[in-house]
Write a protein that holds these residues in place. Structure first.
Motif, PDB file in Angstrom:
ATOM      1  N   ASP A 775      -7.323 -41.401  10.495  1.00 41.54           N
ATOM      2  CA  ASP A 775      -6.531 -42.541  10.964  1.00 41.54           C
ATOM      3  C   ASP A 775      -7.397 -43.782  11.149  1.00 41.54           C
ATOM      4  OD1 ASP A 775      -4.217 -41.092  10.980  1.00 41.54           O
ATOM      5  OD2 ASP A 775      -4.407 -40.471  13.076  1.00 41.54           O
ATOM      6  N   ASP A 776      -8.646 -43.755  10.682  1.00 41.08           N
ATOM      7  CA  ASP A 776      -9.563 -44.874  10.853  1.00 41.08           C
ATOM      8  C   ASP A 776      -9.860 -45.497   9.490  1.00 41.08           C
ATOM      9  OD1 ASP A 776     -11.181 -46.665  12.050  1.00 41.08           O
ATOM     10  OD2 ASP A 776     -12.925 -45.347  12.225  1.00 41.08           O
ATOM     11  N   PHE A 777     -10.293 -46.774   9.518  1.00 38.41           N
ATOM     12  CA  PHE A 777     -10.629 -47.495   8.305  1.00 38.41           C
ATOM     13  C   PHE A 777     -12.129 -47.768   8.285  1.00 38.41           C
ATOM     14  CE2 PHE A 777      -6.164 -48.333   8.858  1.00 38.41           C
ATOM     15  CZ  PHE A 777      -5.666 -48.309   7.555  1.00 38.41           C
ATOM     16  N   GLU A 778     -12.732 -47.615   7.107  1.00 40.11           N
ATOM     17  CA  GLU A 778     -14.149 -47.936   6.933  1.00 40.11           C
ATOM     18  C   GLU A 778     -14.284 -49.006   5.858  1.00 40.11           C
ATOM     19  OE1 GLU A 778     -16.538 -44.541   6.150  1.00 40.11           O
ATOM     20  OE2 GLU A 778     -16.458 -43.816   8.234  1.00 40.11           O
ATOM     21  N   ILE A 779     -15.156 -50.001   6.168  1.00 40.80           N
ATOM     22  CA  ILE A 779     -15.380 -51.126   5.263  1.00 40.80           C
ATOM     23  C   ILE A 779     -16.711 -50.895   4.557  1.00 40.80           C
ATOM     24  CG2 ILE A 779     -15.362 -53.631   5.092  1.00 40.80           C
ATOM     25  CD1 ILE A 779     -12.876 -52.410   6.380  1.00 40.80           C
ATOM     26  N   LYS A 780     -16.731 -51.076   3.208  1.00 36.95           N
ATOM     27  CA  LYS A 780     -17.908 -50.738   2.416  1.00 36.95           C
ATOM     28  C   LYS A 780     -18.612 -52.002   1.914  1.00 36.95           C
ATOM     29  CE  LYS A 780     -15.479 -48.225  -0.438  1.00 36.95           C
ATOM     30  NZ  LYS A 780     -15.091 -47.337  -1.555  1.00 36.95           N
ATOM     31  N   ASP A 781     -19.959 -51.946   1.956  1.00 36.76           N
ATOM     32  CA  ASP A 781     -20.774 -52.960   1.298  1.00 36.76           C
ATOM     33  C   ASP A 781     -21.815 -52.247   0.437  1.00 36.76           C
ATOM     34  OD1 ASP A 781     -22.630 -51.986   3.056  1.00 36.76           O
ATOM     35  OD2 ASP A 781     -22.912 -53.859   4.145  1.00 36.76           O
ATOM     36  N   ASP A 782     -22.828 -52.981  -0.022  1.00 42.00           N
ATOM     37  CA  ASP A 782     -23.814 -52.387  -0.921  1.00 42.00           C
ATOM     38  C   ASP A 782     -24.707 -51.366  -0.236  1.00 42.00           C
ATOM     39  OD1 ASP A 782     -22.834 -53.901  -2.975  1.00 42.00           O
ATOM     40  OD2 ASP A 782     -24.241 -55.555  -2.647  1.00 42.00           O
ATOM     41  N   PHE A 783     -24.718 -51.341   1.105  1.00 40.80           N
ATOM     42  CA  PHE A 783     -25.639 -50.467   1.834  1.00 40.80           C
ATOM     43  C   PHE A 783     -24.947 -49.284   2.498  1.00 40.80           C
ATOM     44  CE2 PHE A 783     -27.366 -54.763   1.825  1.00 40.80           C
ATOM     45  CZ  PHE A 783     -28.604 -54.539   1.240  1.00 40.80           C
ATOM     46  N   GLY A 784     -23.633 -49.242   2.493  1.00 41.93           N
ATOM     47  CA  GLY A 784     -22.951 -48.116   3.123  1.00 41.93           C
ATOM     48  C   GLY A 784     -21.554 -48.508   3.569  1.00 41.93           C
ATOM     49  N   ALA A 785     -21.015 -47.703   4.510  1.00 41.91           N
ATOM     50  CA  ALA A 785     -19.660 -47.924   5.037  1.00 41.91           C
ATOM     51  C   ALA A 785     -19.745 -48.057   6.545  1.00 41.91           C
ATOM     52  CB  ALA A 785     -18.734 -46.772   4.652  1.00 41.91           C
ATOM     53  N   PHE A 786     -18.879 -48.921   7.107  1.00 44.07           N
ATOM     54  CA  PHE A 786     -18.873 -49.194   8.535  1.00 44.07           C
ATOM     55  C   PHE A 786     -17.451 -49.042   9.050  1.00 44.07           C
ATOM     56  CE2 PHE A 786     -21.989 -51.777   6.352  1.00 44.07           C
ATOM     57  CZ  PHE A 786     -23.166 -51.493   7.054  1.00 44.07           C
ATOM     58  N   SER A 787     -17.344 -48.434  10.260  1.00 38.51           N
ATOM     59  CA  SER A 787     -16.029 -48.332  10.894  1.00 38.51           C
ATOM     60  C   SER A 787     -15.528 -49.726  11.231  1.00 38.51           C
ATOM     61  CB  SER A 787     -16.126 -47.485  12.172  1.00 38.51           C
ATOM     62  OG  SER A 787     -14.888 -47.492  12.853  1.00 38.51           O
ATOM     63  N   PHE A 788     -14.232 -49.947  11.026  1.00 38.65           N
ATOM     64  CA  PHE A 788     -13.662 -51.268  11.309  1.00 38.65           C
ATOM     65  C   PHE A 788     -13.890 -51.672  12.762  1.00 38.65           C
ATOM     66  CE2 PHE A 788     -10.100 -53.814  12.856  1.00 38.65           C
ATOM     67  CZ  PHE A 788     -10.167 -54.896  11.990  1.00 38.65           C
ATOM     68  N   SER A 789     -13.806 -50.708  13.693  1.00 38.92           N
ATOM     69  CA  SER A 789     -13.970 -51.026  15.123  1.00 38.92           C
ATOM     70  C   SER A 789     -15.390 -51.443  15.466  1.00 38.92           C
ATOM     71  CB  SER A 789     -13.563 -49.820  15.978  1.00 38.92           C
ATOM     72  OG  SER A 789     -14.351 -48.706  15.640  1.00 38.92           O
ATOM     73  N   ASP A 790     -16.395 -51.119  14.603  1.00 45.63           N
ATOM     74  CA  ASP A 790     -17.793 -51.478  14.878  1.00 45.63           C
ATOM     75  C   ASP A 790     -18.142 -52.873  14.374  1.00 45.63           C
ATOM     76  OD1 ASP A 790     -18.169 -49.020  16.030  1.00 45.63           O
ATOM     77  OD2 ASP A 790     -18.940 -48.087  14.207  1.00 45.63           O
ATOM     78  N   LEU A 791     -17.252 -53.510  13.607  1.00 43.57           N
ATOM     79  CA  LEU A 791     -17.544 -54.844  13.088  1.00 43.57           C
ATOM     80  C   LEU A 791     -17.478 -55.878  14.213  1.00 43.57           C
ATOM     81  CD1 LEU A 791     -15.459 -54.826   9.778  1.00 43.57           C
ATOM     82  CD2 LEU A 791     -17.873 -54.313  10.060  1.00 43.57           C
ATOM     83  N   SER A 792     -18.161 -56.995  14.026  1.00 44.06           N
ATOM     84  CA  SER A 792     -18.083 -58.085  14.991  1.00 44.06           C
ATOM     85  C   SER A 792     -16.693 -58.711  14.941  1.00 44.06           C
ATOM     86  CB  SER A 792     -19.145 -59.144  14.686  1.00 44.06           C
ATOM     87  OG  SER A 792     -18.881 -59.744  13.428  1.00 44.06           O
ATOM     88  N   THR A 793     -16.392 -59.536  15.954  1.00 46.30           N
ATOM     89  CA  THR A 793     -15.076 -60.182  16.014  1.00 46.30           C
ATOM     90  C   THR A 793     -14.846 -61.054  14.788  1.00 46.30           C
ATOM     91  OG1 THR A 793     -15.192 -60.183  18.409  1.00 46.30           O
ATOM     92  CG2 THR A 793     -13.587 -61.665  17.393  1.00 46.30           C
ATOM     93  N   GLY A 794     -15.859 -61.826  14.392  1.00 48.36           N
ATOM     94  CA  GLY A 794     -15.705 -62.688  13.213  1.00 48.36           C
ATOM     95  C   GLY A 794     -15.503 -61.887  11.948  1.00 48.36           C
ATOM     96  N   ALA A 795     -16.275 -60.790  11.767  1.00 51.52           N
ATOM     97  CA  ALA A 795     -16.127 -59.966  10.561  1.00 51.52           C
ATOM     98  C   ALA A 795     -14.756 -59.318  10.507  1.00 51.52           C
ATOM     99  CB  ALA A 795     -17.230 -58.905  10.526  1.00 51.52           C
TER     100      ALA A 795
END
Length: 890
Positions: A775-795
């Motif tokens: 039920d969670d979303f992960e955002i991917k870049d060139d270095f890996g994947a990050f949980s949406f809840s761990d992103l900064s407010t601006g991101a």
């Protein structure tokens, strides 16, 4: 031929008395920027639009209760624009009309495209799978089916043995209740069939009588024991009455301790008094030395005051008013001279600019003629391609024996070719006019420094020519030159009054600064001498003109005064200690006499001071031992719980034993409980059977047993029905779970489509994919994947905006709608903001209507720069200015 669908957009907005906005009207374009400081009414405006056009507003809750008047005009829903009013009664709202249409714009998507008060979240916790699912799949079919099945049934399972594993809730609780009722019925039937044995009751009654006799004997022994202990207590209290109490002995011990403590204090005071006696003589010597230095300070104050008077005479030769007048006149002269030179240069600059703009009026007139009657351009190539395809299709139709279709396509091909040739001829005839219009546009673009030209820009150039000509007429250089000569003469006169040497005008300020410095030095010297005189703290009436014979030394005076303070403190301490010594000696003499008399009376002999303490401790021990014994006996007597009226003076046959008595009473109680239980067993059993079966209380045992069996069959039937419902719910829930997993895979495929990934990369310049993990979303870049809840407010704001734009592009098809964003990326860092603004400009170019509200000057300037390509399709509204009737349109 099917008409191309029109976009759904807000064309007009008008409101009155909306929070801080008294009145507001706006005609909207493709890209609209509403700007205003905090508390200017931006969120009020968004809430007015939401409550006016939507019937269901819980998605944006909580909303304020608005009492404004106004309307929102929306086109693209029906043939004519539709007006929506706040709190209107009757008539459908926007979401009602969307549900009835066949376009791909859905109500959930429409709600996602409206952001209020910087709340960019999509569902709970910023981003939720359910919210995405509702937008993508439009219907929550699986949730509706699952909603009809209780959660406890959804969580239940069927074991390998075929048993149901379910919690005691909902239908599970109902199942357990039926099972318990069935168990109670079976147990009741078994007890009724087993019956009771009556011989057991007789044995218990005989045993109870034997134990009661033993209890009576122990009770008589307890009453005698209480009498015996009370006699011992009476004897001990008689002995204690003849001795002092522990409190009295304790107070006497405290007095003795204090007596010896005061004796020690008296000796210590005597030693301190002897040490302080030399300071009495030193006090007199210090007083004489301090008086001589005070006289020296008064003479020094007299001499300093005479020096100050001489310096003030010199200062009066440089009046401050004359210096200020000279300073002001020089600065006015220099300012006017600078103004004269600037005005001269400005006149020359404006004349040059006017010479470069003389061509504008004639060119503007010709440009307007060409705009009103625009030339015809070369036709589009797709028309020719379509004609060729139709021709080939017609030939193919004849080859396939479809003559009608072939003829129709050949006719269409001929019409297309004719239209293309007709437009091409007209375009060639109008080529000179088209070339002239292109040259004029390029010249205007070069003059304006922009990529687009609108009529307002040309009018602005004409207005600039008129303004520059008016400015030239208002420039008066001669009056400034005459004023400069007058001020130069005034400066020379002021220099002569101050007796300063005449210098060229470039040295005026240097000479003036020298006069200021000289006056400042005098003022500084006077101030320094006055501060020194003030630091002496001598009144003029105390001045002494005759020298005292010694020089004043402040450090020496302070040292002597400090030493005097220390000596005074020692002398004061001497007086205080001597008085305390006298008082304490008198108290010790009186207290010693009184203590000696008291202790002699208590021990029946006279003792020395050193024997007082041990004698009191021995006496205290004897009294405490007697009191402890009395307390112990009183505790035993209280524990017997016998009043004096119940005492027995004759010793009984048995000796009292508390443990034996308690054991006998416990046995008696248990036997009585068993007897009562046996006597009530039949009545309790019958009451339980009646309660479980529902039979009449007057029923005999055979009828009652038959009713119990009938009730058991009824409960068993209900239990089977509940089990059937639970099994069916478990099987349906498992199937729904498999279908929803397939649904999650579809959502993940949609989220990784090109539309989503393009928007995500163009906005963030970092992330290029999104994946669903449970039920969670992960955002991917060139270095890996990050949980949406761990992103900064601006991101998070960047990702959520990309999701919104991606959903709009993916789901809308060819349909378009408005997007309302209230400070949707105010937390995004400045380096990423241009990408977000560009994404919104691209959406406007793609046919979407974008409405953005902000209080941020940086975001406002970004829109101004990037939206120039839209021309008149970009509208800017300063909320405060519009509310005052001063709207500016960019």
């Amino acid at each position: 031929m099917v008409a191309e669908p029109r976009p759904i957009r807000i064309v007009n907005l008008s409101v009155k008395n909306l929070g801080p906005i008294p009145e507001f009207q706006a005609t909207l374009g493709d890209l609209n920027l509403f700007y205003g400081p905090n508390e200017s009414g931006k969120t009020f405006l968004v809430e007015f639009i939401i409550q006016s056009i939507f019937s269901k507003t819980t998605h944006w809750a909580p909303l304020r209760q608005l009492s404004a008047q106004g309307k929102v005009v929306v086109e693209g829903l029906e043939r004519r624009p539709v007006e929506f009013h706040l709190n209107q009664r009757g008539g459908p709202k926007l979401d009602d009309l969307l549900e009835k249409t066949v376009v791909s714009l859905t109500v959930p998507l429409a709600r996602i495209l409206v952001v209020r008060a910087a709340d960019v979240s999509i569902g709970d916790n910023g981003l939720s799978k359910d919210a995405i699912k509702e937008v993508f799949l439009r219907r929550r079919f699986f949730e509706n089916i699952r909603g009809r099945i209780q959660r406890v049934v959804q969580a239940a399972t069927i074991t390998e043995e075929g048993l149901i594993d379910i919690k005691r809730q909902g239908e599970g609780k109902q199942r357990f209740e039926y099972m318990e009722r069935l168990q109670h019925l079976n147990e009741c039937i078994e007890r009724v069939q087993r019956g009771l044995q009556s011989a057991e009751l007789m044995e218990l009654q005989i045993k109870r009588e034997s134990i009661s006799l033993q209890i009576e004997q122990q009770e008589r022994a307890r009453r005698y024991e209480a009498y015996r202990i009370s006699r011992q207590i009476h004897e001990l209290k008689g002995r204690l009455s003849e001795m002092p109490s522990l409190e009295e002995i304790g107070r006497l011990k405290e007095r003795v301790g204090l007596y010896f403590k005061n004796l020690k204090r008296l000796k210590d005071l005597q030693r301190q008094i002897v040490t302080l006696q030399p300071f009495l003589k030193k006090r007199e010597e210090l007083e004489a030395a301090i008086q001589r230095l005070i006289m020296a300070k008064r003479h020094l104050a007299y001499r300093v005051s005479r020096e100050i008077t001489g310096l003030e005479e010199q200062l009066r030769r440089f009046p401050e008013s004359d210096l200020r007048d000279l300073d002001l006149t020089i600065r006015q002269y220099q300012a006017e001279r600078g103004k004269y030179e600037n005005l001269k240069r400005e006149r020359e600059r404006i004349e040059d600019e006017l010479s470069n703009l003389r061509w504008v009026p004639e060119a503007a007139s010709r440009y307007q003629q060409l705009q009103n009657n625009p030339p015809i351009y070369r036709p589009n190539v797709p028309v020719l391609i379509l004609a060729a395809l139709s021709f080939l299709g017609g030939i193919g139709g004849f080859l396939m024996d479809k003559g009608i279709l072939g003829a129709a396509l050949l006719l269409l091909s001929g019409l297309g070719l004719g239209y293309y040739l007709w437009r091409l001829k007209r375009a060639l005839d109008d080529y000179p006019r088209a070339r002239e219009l292109q040259v004029l546009e390029e010249r205007f673009k070069e003059a304006l420094g922009r990529d687009t030209v609108v009529s307002a820009d040309i009018e602005e150039l004409k207005r600039q020519i008129t303004e520059k000509e008016a400015i030239l007429k208002g420039m008066d250089l001669e009056a400034l030159r005459v004023s400069l000569e007058v001020k130069a003469n005034s400066v020379k006169m002021l220099f002569e009054r101050l007796k300063a040497e005449a210098r060229p005008e470039e040295e005026w300020l240097q000479v003036l600064q020298g006069l200021y410095d000289k006056r400042a030095r005098l003022l500084s010297e006077i101030q320094s001498r006055k501060e020194f005189l003030s630091s002496l703290q001598v009144k003029p009436t105390e001045y002494v003109s005759d020298p005292p014979g010694v020089d004043f030394d402040e450090d020496n005076l302070q040292r002597l005064q400090q030493e005097m303070e220390e000596v005074k403190e020692k002398v004061s301490r001497y007086d205080h200690l001597y008085q305390e010594w006298q008082r304490l000696k008198q108290e010790i003499d009186e207290e010693g006499q009184e203590l000696s008399e008291i202790i002699t009376r208590l021990v029946d002999k006279k003792l020395g001071e050193e024997e007082w303490g041990p004698a009191l401790r021995r006496l205290e021990g004897r009294v405490k031992a007697l009191e402890d014994e009395v307390n112990r006996l009183e505790g035993l007597l209280k524990g017997l719980e016998i009043s004096p009226e119940e005492y027995i003076t004759q010793e009984p046959e048995v000796k009292y034993n508390k443990r034996v008595l308690n054991d006998l009473k416990e046995q008696e109680r248990k036997i009585q409980d068993l007897i009562s239980e046996k006597e009530k067993a039949l009545e309790v059993l019958k009451a339980q059977a009646i309660q479980l079966s529902g039979a009449d209380y007057s029923s005999d045992w055979p009828a009652l047993i038959e009713a119990l069996y009938e009730k058991r069959e009824e409960v068993l039937k209900e239990l089977r029905m509940v089990n059937a419902r639970i099994v069916a719910g478990i099987l349906v829930s498992q199937h729904l779970k498999q279908m929803q997993e397939e649904e999650d895979r579809q959502i993940e495929a949609l989220l990784n489509s090109r539309e989503f990934r393009d928007h995500l990369w163009s906005i963030t310049r970092r992330y290029h994919g999104i994946q669903l993990i449970r039920d969670d979303f992960e955002i991917k870049d060139d270095f890996g994947a990050f949980s949406f809840s761990d992103l900064s407010t601006g991101a998070r704001e960047q990702v959520l905006l990309a999701l919104r734009l991606g959903m709009a592009s993916r789901l809308s098809g060819h349909d378009r709608m408005f997007i309302i964003l209230d400070d949707a990326f105010q937390h995004v860092d400045w380096q990423k903001r241009p990408h977000l603004v560009k994404a919104l400009v691209d959406m406007a170019n793609d046919g979407w209507q974008v409405i953005y509200l902000t209080m941020d000057d940086h975001i406002r300037d970004l829109f101004h720069r990037q939206a120039r390509s839209l021309g008149d399709r970009y509208r800017f509204f300063d909320i405060k200015a519009v509310a005052e009737g001063q709207r500016r349109l960019f």
